[in-house]
Motif scaffolding. Structure first.
Motif, PDB file in Angstrom:
ATOM      1  N   VAL A 162       0.853  -1.190   0.000  1.00  0.00           N
ATOM      2  CA  VAL A 162       0.000   0.000   0.000  1.00  0.00           C
ATOM      3  C   VAL A 162       0.891   1.243   0.000  1.00  0.00           C
ATOM      4  O   VAL A 162       1.836   1.336   0.793  1.00  0.00           O
ATOM      5  CB  VAL A 162      -0.909   0.006   1.243  1.00  0.00           C
ATOM      6  N   PRO A 163       0.641   2.215  -0.898  1.00  0.00           N
ATOM      7  CA  PRO A 163       1.459   3.437  -0.927  1.00  0.00           C
ATOM      8  C   PRO A 163       1.360   4.190   0.403  1.00  0.00           C
ATOM      9  O   PRO A 163       0.373   4.063   1.133  1.00  0.00           O
ATOM     10  CB  PRO A 163       0.834   4.259  -2.057  1.00  0.00           C
ATOM     11  N   PRO A 164       2.393   4.981   0.739  1.00  0.00           N
ATOM     12  CA  PRO A 164       2.354   5.751   1.989  1.00  0.00           C
ATOM     13  C   PRO A 164       1.199   6.746   1.988  1.00  0.00           C
ATOM     14  O   PRO A 164       0.693   7.136   0.933  1.00  0.00           O
ATOM     15  CB  PRO A 164       3.707   6.470   2.016  1.00  0.00           C
ATOM     16  N   VAL A 165       0.804   7.157   3.198  1.00  0.00           N
ATOM     17  CA  VAL A 165      -0.392   7.984   3.369  1.00  0.00           C
ATOM     18  C   VAL A 165      -0.014   9.346   3.955  1.00  0.00           C
ATOM     19  O   VAL A 165       0.712   9.428   4.955  1.00  0.00           O
ATOM     20  CB  VAL A 165      -1.415   7.283   4.285  1.00  0.00           C
ATOM     21  N   LEU A 166      -0.525  10.405   3.322  1.00  0.00           N
ATOM     22  CA  LEU A 166      -0.352  11.779   3.794  1.00  0.00           C
ATOM     23  C   LEU A 166      -1.712  12.314   4.216  1.00  0.00           C
ATOM     24  O   LEU A 166      -2.621  12.417   3.394  1.00  0.00           O
ATOM     25  CB  LEU A 166       0.236  12.649   2.676  1.00  0.00           C
ATOM     26  N   ALA A 167      -1.887  12.636   5.495  1.00  0.00           N
ATOM     27  CA  ALA A 167      -3.154  13.183   5.987  1.00  0.00           C
ATOM     28  C   ALA A 167      -3.061  14.697   6.084  1.00  0.00           C
ATOM     29  O   ALA A 167      -2.048  15.241   6.535  1.00  0.00           O
ATOM     30  CB  ALA A 167      -3.501  12.591   7.345  1.00  0.00           C
ATOM     31  N   VAL A 168      -4.122  15.376   5.658  1.00  0.00           N
ATOM     32  CA  VAL A 168      -4.183  16.841   5.717  1.00  0.00           C
ATOM     33  C   VAL A 168      -5.224  17.210   6.768  1.00  0.00           C
ATOM     34  O   VAL A 168      -6.406  16.907   6.605  1.00  0.00           O
ATOM     35  CB  VAL A 168      -4.559  17.434   4.345  1.00  0.00           C
ATOM     36  N   VAL A 169      -4.781  17.863   7.858  1.00  0.00           N
ATOM     37  CA  VAL A 169      -5.690  18.184   8.958  1.00  0.00           C
ATOM     38  C   VAL A 169      -5.589  19.666   9.304  1.00  0.00           C
ATOM     39  O   VAL A 169      -4.657  20.361   8.905  1.00  0.00           O
ATOM     40  CB  VAL A 169      -5.379  17.336  10.221  1.00  0.00           C
ATOM     41  N   GLY A 170      -6.563  20.129  10.074  1.00  0.00           N
ATOM     42  CA  GLY A 170      -6.598  21.519  10.519  1.00  0.00           C
ATOM     43  C   GLY A 170      -8.011  21.874  10.915  1.00  0.00           C
ATOM     44  O   GLY A 170      -8.952  21.108  10.688  1.00  0.00           O
TER      45      GLY A 170
END
Length: 524
Positions: A85-93
């Protein structure tokens, strides 16, 4: 004249009823023994018969496209091996700092729903992205608020869950506003999670605003990256930093099985229970569920293990009105629902068992039929119906859904998970049909027996003949008939019905096209 009529897709006009101006389905007279005759025919005999018919086509005017259709079927290539599974980038705020706009900038297309009001994004939504050869998954999240109530509390919970499965986190702050108490609460949450964090100072449109970004050092997350998600300023440097931190594969995602999981779209009108069903299938609160209709706005996908296999389920926004009447986030959510359907292989249309079929339900079913995807009908809240009511309900369904009588049905409860295990066999049946190809010999033998028993009606003193048939593709099954004239729409629907009776195709639409060909002129 070289013509193909591709309007023969089985969009499910009820037998014996008109479909637009096409007239009723052809009604044969007398019995036939086609199934018996086909069973007695060996594969070799069927193949030889088809070769003779194919040779007869040389007497007719054929073009290059015909030649491509008539070429031998090429079996699929070897299935790919398992993939990480490709790495995961989460966008939060917090809400309305420009997270979805930044996500659209990262993935290079307008996918995430953006509107100039806070709280448009509610679920965690995944998109594939690539930067300098590195492929990764970007997860957009709803606004995080530490003191949220009701639906906003569940939105914040989804954002935290996104951080749990992320390899790197982008924490987005509005540089024009500066750090707020909510931003500081997000920092505390991120420190508890222990994930690598990159601080993004958004809405820095020019050099004069970079001083605003510098004030964010006080959050204690290191140097902020000044960017403008709207204009793209600074996003290249930001992505370079992201790629440096991302591992080669996700530390939390496991392995994608070879060939990839089958893709299932959950469709239905607003508040019919799509998100509740996905949560039950996933075994966790994957999607925000609320009594408010239209809670889901972006397609939410989730890898779900059912029946010992992985499936990729996509929960879509409910289609609440005709697309030209929708506006704002509803309009873009509707577009994304259609896009999610295009990427799916099978659609599960969720219907309310306790309510009559609505115009919205009919429109959604037509959307699936037009897309050519396999179809499963799921009737929600069936467990609440008493036995007497179920008998009458079955009759109503047979009447109202006669045009999709070929679709498998599952009666379940999205809220409790009652009978959710019955979904996998129905999906398997529909997908097997969607993948089915009839051998050319069997197909031509079937049509030969059918036409001999029930010939096409004579029209204007002429009777069109079927010269040869081939199935050049699957997903959905597409059958092309070479004929000497146009076949009546009613006769084509008759052929499709008998194809289903003979070869199955339960859960899959069938495309039936025609190529009308004329005999070659003889040279003197």
């Amino acid at each position: 004249m070289s013509t193909e009529n591709s309007a023969g897709r089985d969009t499910g006009a009820p037998a014996g009823k008109p479909n637009d101006d096409d007239g009723a389905e052809y009604v044969p007279t007398g019995e036939d023994r086609i199934a018996e005759r086909l069973a007695a025919l060996s594969d070799e005999d069927a193949r030889q018969r088809a070769e003779a018919l194919r040779a007869g086509l040389e007497d007719y005017e054929l073009d290059d496209e015909d030649a491509a259709l008539l070429s031998d079927w090429v079996e699929g290539e070897t299935e790919p091996g398992n993939e990480p599974v490709p790495p995961v980038l989460a966008v939060v705020g917090r809400p309305n700092v420009g997270k979805s706009t930044l996500v659209n900038r990262i993935i290079g297309r307008r996918e995430a729903v953006v509107e100039d009001v806070p709280g448009v994004t509610r679920d965690r939504v995944s998109y594939e992205s690539e930067w300098n050869g590195t492929i990764f998954t970007v997860v957009d999240t709803g606004g995080w608020e530490h003191d949220a109530k009701g639906i906003h509390q569940r939105v914040a919970a989804q954002a935290e869950l996104a951080v749990d499965v992320a390899d790197v986190v982008l924490f987005v702050v509005d540089a024009t506003v500066g750090a707020t108490s909510t931003d500081e609460a997000v920092v505390k949450m991120l420190r508890r999670k222990g994930r690598p964090v990159i601080l993004v100072a958004n809405k820095v449109d020019d050099l004069t605003q970079e001083a605003d970004a510098a004030t964010l050092w006080g959050l204690g997350l290191g140097e902020p990256f000044p960017v403008s998600a709207v204009h793209g300023r600074g996003t290249g440097d930001l992505l370079d930093a992201v790629v440096e931190l991302l591992p080669a594969e996700s530390a939390y995602g496991g392995i994608i099985p070879r060939g990839g999981p089958r893709r299932v779209a959950l469709l239905g009108r607003p508040n019919v229970g799509k998100s509740s069903l996905l949560n039950k299938l996933a075994g966790s609160d994957r999607v925000v569920v609320d009594e408010t209709a239209g809670t889901t706005r972006d397609p939410v996908d989730e890898l779900v293990e059912l029946g010992g296999r992985l499936w990729r389920f996509v929960d879509t926004a409910g289609i609440r009105r005709r697309q030209h009447m929708a506006h704002g986030s509803d309009y873009y959510a509707s577009l994304r629902t259609r896009s999610a359907l295009d990427k799916a292989e099978v659609a599960v249309v969720l219907l309310e068992a306790s309510e009559v079929l609505s115009e919205q339900d009919v429109r959604i079913l037509q959307l699936v039929l037009d897309s050519g995807r396999a179809l499963v009908l799921a009737f929600n809240k069936w467990d609440l119906m008493d036995e007497d009511r179920r008998v009458y309900l079955e009759r109503e369904i047979d009447r109202d859904l006669a045009h999709v009588a070929w679709a498998p049905r599952v009666n379940l409860s999205a809220k409790t998970g009652w009978h959710k295990d019955r979904l996998v066999p129905a999906l398997d049946i529909a997908l097997d049909s969607w993948d089915t190809r009839i051998p050319t010999g069997k197909l031509n033998a079937f049509l030969g027996e059918l036409v001999a028993a029930h010939p096409h009606p004579v029209r204007g003193g002429k009777q069109p003949r079927i010269l040869f048939a081939t199935q050049p593709s699957t997903q959905p099954p597409r059958i092309v008939l070479f004929t000497t004239g146009f076949l009546d729409p009613g006769y084509r629907r008759f052929i499709i019905r008998r194809l289903r009776e003979t070869f199955g195709f339960e859960g899959s639409p069938i495309e039936l096209g025609m190529r009308v060909r004329e005999k070659r002129s003889r040279k003197r």
